[in-house]
Design an enzyme around this catalytic site. Structure first.
Site, PDB file in Angstrom:
ATOM      1  N   HIS A 313      34.434  63.137  37.075  1.00  0.00           N
ATOM      2  CA  HIS A 313      34.186  64.393  37.781  1.00  0.00           C
ATOM      3  C   HIS A 313      34.787  64.453  39.172  1.00  0.00           C
ATOM      4  O   HIS A 313      34.694  65.488  39.832  1.00  0.00           O
ATOM      5  CB  HIS A 313      32.674  64.641  37.891  1.00  0.00           C
ATOM      6  N   LYS A 503      27.930  76.910  47.137  1.00  0.00           N
ATOM      7  CA  LYS A 503      28.217  75.611  46.548  1.00  0.00           C
ATOM      8  C   LYS A 503      27.658  74.557  47.503  1.00  0.00           C
ATOM      9  O   LYS A 503      27.197  74.891  48.591  1.00  0.00           O
ATOM     10  CB  LYS A 503      29.714  75.402  46.338  1.00  0.00           C
ATOM     11  N   ARG A 504      27.688  73.299  47.103  1.00  0.00           N
ATOM     12  CA  ARG A 504      27.252  72.251  48.025  1.00  0.00           C
ATOM     13  C   ARG A 504      28.023  72.361  49.340  1.00  0.00           C
ATOM     14  O   ARG A 504      29.191  72.705  49.350  1.00  0.00           O
ATOM     15  CB  ARG A 504      27.494  70.869  47.415  1.00  0.00           C
ATOM     16  N   LYS A 509      34.990  71.314  50.480  1.00  0.00           N
ATOM     17  CA  LYS A 509      34.852  72.689  49.987  1.00  0.00           C
ATOM     18  C   LYS A 509      35.196  73.716  51.069  1.00  0.00           C
ATOM     19  O   LYS A 509      35.302  74.896  50.804  1.00  0.00           O
ATOM     20  CB  LYS A 509      33.441  72.906  49.442  1.00  0.00           C
ATOM     21  N   THR A 611      32.622  75.299  38.489  1.00  0.00           N
ATOM     22  CA  THR A 611      32.116  76.192  37.435  1.00  0.00           C
ATOM     23  C   THR A 611      31.569  77.466  38.068  1.00  0.00           C
ATOM     24  O   THR A 611      31.522  78.502  37.404  1.00  0.00           O
ATOM     25  CB  THR A 611      31.016  75.511  36.594  1.00  0.00           C
ATOM     26  N   LYS A 615      31.739  81.542  36.857  1.00  0.00           N
ATOM     27  CA  LYS A 615      30.600  82.474  36.812  1.00  0.00           C
ATOM     28  C   LYS A 615      30.918  83.760  37.562  1.00  0.00           C
ATOM     29  O   LYS A 615      30.606  84.855  37.096  1.00  0.00           O
ATOM     30  CB  LYS A 615      29.355  81.787  37.399  1.00  0.00           C
TER      31      LYS A 615
END
Length: 776
Positions: A313, A503-504, A509, A611, A615
């Site tokens: 991952h 998101k985290r 990110k 993911t 969505k």
């Protein structure tokens, strides 16, 4: 003006074909009252909303139990190959509504509750999120379980029933504060304890070598809150004991006998390791086969490799697990011996294939030498599995390059399995209005075959369809705006662009890049307040790991920017910044259908897949993003012209690394970037503590691994394109339609069908377990 349909009314008009038919409403009411009286020991005079939730949950569970028992009987009779998905995280969220949707019961349950004078949405809100994960990996596992069931696989998810889920996040004076998530305090109607299958899990002790084999003695049972390695071995040991128990029980005719031929294990068992967290399954299976079942090493190893498969991952170095040998020796001494033996034989094979290449031996060893000897768990997983997959095409290619020695030696092992999401939860359940509009054009079969969304392209110029899609989005935005105003006391402009990054919280990110855009846009509005600016409501949500100081500072910066922007009368409702507190599955189900713009802005080469991006795409948001993770395939499926792609590609990042990234070059060359950084550094957003964000500025200027400044200029230009298109609602909605039509690939049903056929060696059946004859 007619009142918009509620989400429940929408879902009534959409059935999930092939599942249970609508039950008799009077039967549901009768069973609801039975559970209220006999399970909860309450009557309507004293019952609370939570009692009503439990009564309804138990009523719905009755339908699951009938199917569950018949499924187990069916598998017992047929004895198919079984898939065991091991994950330390399963981020399930709520179960009641999802189960009703999957069983086709929601219409009847909604009517039954209405006749009883109860509000379904109020009952659903009583359920606690099962937050047994912290991000995409855990939510992916939950989507996979949904798809395994929907595709009729004999599959089981194994994880830990944590007493406390991921923490509840509170924002206090702008800072993240963690509170315990006591999700089990009222009980959980969706579980059934099986103490009759309890098995011991051993730790510590020592090994004794005897002529008849090795024994692991003087061990202790698992108790209390232990270290992560204990958790990882705990789930693996318990899982394998259960797998072996199931394998040994075999049925011949009417007789049940013990299966003892372990050479058949790979024909009957597939074990999927969700990242390296369950890597201990490999030495544990070897221990069971060699020490307990008395197989020779070569036979046991062949069985182990053909049984196990590994999903990677991440390639971020800090996220790859490496356990100190010293800890292993103390906690799991027998497993350390097994890992050393696996490594010895593995390096013999490497040396035979590449004689004299000592450096390659060092690179490929499972044991990393140096100051502290450590076991590289990713290497263990690769060596001990017959299949290794990444979770998006670009990630799988990067993975091959990252562990090129292993790929070069055994290229047949490496595969790609692009992630997906379940359309039952992430469209039918959370966005029934959109599902209804789609079903009106192409029928309802897309719920089980998401590729059928491609048929929407023929409606891309249909004026009525464009209006319907836009209307559903606006209704979702109105509903979410009400939620935001209730919880954040900020007046939301529902006609503004809902710009969302959830998101985290992590440096890779790049929530900080988003912050720089917010500040730049704010400064532009302040500089020219009479211009017709595109109004935006920018929402950022996510949790920072409790020990991740920089991530917590990023949250504090977001909230500080919001405090200034939201209270500036010059800006008004043209720009609002909201930090979404305690982001979790349930909040995602509310927010994602309302989003106009999805921010997927990680540095190219760092996001394995994502993911959340899928969505948002499925729910009618356009993506602004880098060519990273599954964004690449989203652009292929929807057309790159229908996404807002910006920034460096993977090759550009690698080239920048080679010549050296110097943040000050961008700082000195780009006046708006310099202004934003100077404002952060000078206390503009923290007037009471001018030095509050000096650490963040220092990181961005001197040791930013994720190169925020390098993508700033292109990101700002791309956001200008977003603003321009948003002013043309018709053209914006056309791009939305292209995106929805391109979502077929991103169903977890497709992902799981590929795992089944290409890794596990089983075929999705989709055959129905006979419905129970008894009525509940």
């Amino acid at each position: 003006m007619s009142k918009p349909l509620s989400d429940h009314d929408r879902r009534k008009q959409i059935s999930v074909r092939g599942l249970a038919g609508i039950e008799n409403v009077s039967d549901l009411k009768q069973n609801f009252n039975r559970h209220l009286h006999f399970t909860l020991v309450k009557d309507r005079n004293v019952a609370t909303k939570r009692d009503y939730y439990f009564a309804l949950a138990n009523t719905v569970r009755d339908h699951l139990i009938g199917r569950w028992i018949r499924t187990q009987q069916y598998y017992y009779e047929k004895d198919p190959k079984r898939v065991y998905y091991i994950s330390l995280e399963f981020y399930m969220g709520r179960t009641l509504q999802n189960t009703m949707v999957n069983l086709g019961l929601e219409n009847a349950c909604d009517e039954a509750m209405y006749q009883l004078g109860l509000e379904m949405e109020e009952l659903e809100d009583m359920e606690e999120d099962a937050g047994l994960g912290n991000g995409g990996l855990g939510r992916l596992a939950a989507c996979f379980l949904d798809s395994m069931a929907s595709l009729g696989l004999a599959a089981y998810g194994y994880g830990i029933r944590y007493e406390f889920g991921i923490f509840n996040q509170k924002i206090v004076n702008g800072w993240q504060v963690e509170e315990a998530d006591d999700w089990l305090r009222y009980g959980n109607p969706w579980e059934k304890a099986r103490p009759e299958y309890m098995r011991p899990v051993h730790f510590y002790g020592r090994t004794e070598h005897h002529p008849d084999g090795v024994k692991w003695v003087d061990t202790q049972f698992f108790e209390g809150k232990e270290l992560r390695l204990k958790q990882e071995y705990f789930v693996v040991s318990a899982t394998l004991q259960d797998i072996i128990r199931r394998f040994k029980v075999s049925k011949f005719g009417s007789r049940e006998i013990a299966r003892t031929d372990f050479s058949k294990l790979p024909d009957k068992v597939a074990i999927q390791l969700n990242d390296t967290h369950p890597a201990m399954a490999i030495p544990e299976l070897m221990r069971v086969l060699v020490d307990e079942e008395k197989l020779n090493w070569e036979t046991a190893w062949d069985i182990c490799v053909r049984t196990c498969a590994y999903t990677n991952h991440t390639v971020l170095p800090e996220a790859l697990e490496r356990w100190p040998v010293e800890l292993f020796a103390h906690l799991l001494p027998r497993h350390l011996e097994i890992v050393y033996e696996i490594n010895r034989r593995h390096l013999e094979r490497v040396a035979a294939k590449y004689p004299g290449d000592v450096d390659r031996l060092r690179r490929m060893s499972l044991i990393e030498e140096g100051g502290q000897k450590r076991i590289n768990m990713a290497h263990l997983c690769i060596v001990g599995s017959h299949a290794v997959n990444g979770v998006a095409q670009i990630h799988s290619d990067i993975l091959k390059a990252t562990v090129y020695d292993f790929y070069e030696m055994e290229p047949h092992k490496f595969q790609n399995k692009t992630n997906g999401i379940t359309p039952r939860r992430w469209l039918v359940m959370c966005n029934p209005g959109l599902a209804e509009v789609i079903a009106e054009r192409i029928g309802e079969d897309f719920i089980r075959d998401l590729d059928q969304l491609r048929n929407l392209i023929k409606f891309v110029n249909d004026e009525a369809f464009i209006r319907d899609i836009a209307k559903v989005k606006q209704e979702n935005k109105m509903k979410f705006a009400v939620h935001l105003e209730e919880h954040y006391k900020v007046k939301i402009n529902p006609n503004s662009m809902f710009d969302v990054q959830v998101k985290r919280i992590h440096e890779y990110k790049r929530q900080l890049l988003n912050c720089l855009h917010i500040i730049t846009y704010y400064n532009r509005i302040k500089k020219d307040p009479n211009k017709q600016w595109t109004p935006r409501t920018i929402m950022i949500g996510g949790k920072a790991a409790p020990g991740y100081h920089t991530a917590k500072m990023i949250i504090r910066l977001i909230t500080a920017i919001g405090e200034v922007v939201n209270n500036d009368p010059v800006v008004g409702d043209r720009l609002k910044v909201i930090f979404l507190e305690n982001y979790r599955v349930t909040l995602a189900e509310k927010g994602i259908p309302a989003a106009d713009l999805s921010e997927q802005i990680s540095t190219a080469g760092t996001e394995a897949s994502g993911t959340g991006n899928m969505k948002f795409m499925l729910n009618g948001a356009l993506t602004i993003g880098t060519m990273d993770g599954a964004n690449v395939e989203m652009a292929e499926e929807a057309g790159e012209e229908n996404l807002f792609i910006f920034g460096m590609r993977v090759d550009d990042v690698e080239a920048l690394d080679k010549r050296g990234y110097h943040a000050e070059e961008y700082y000195n060359r780009l006046p708006e970037l310099k202004q934003a950084i100077d404002q952060i550094a000078g206390g503009f957003f923290s007037p009471k503590q001018p030095d509050l964000f000096k650490e963040i500025v220092n990181m961005l200027m001197h040791h930013d691994r994720f190169k925020v400044f390098a993508d700033y200029e292109d990101y700002i230009k791309c956001q200008e394109k977003v603003n321009a298109l948003y002013k043309n609602p018709k053209e914006w909605t056309k791009k939305v339609i292209y995106n929805i039509a391109g979502c077929g690939k991103f169903s977890s049903d497709r992902t799981i069908a590929q795992y089944a056929r290409e890794i596990w060696g089983v075929e999705p059946t989709l055959e129905k377990i006979p419905a129970p004859d008894d009525k509940h």
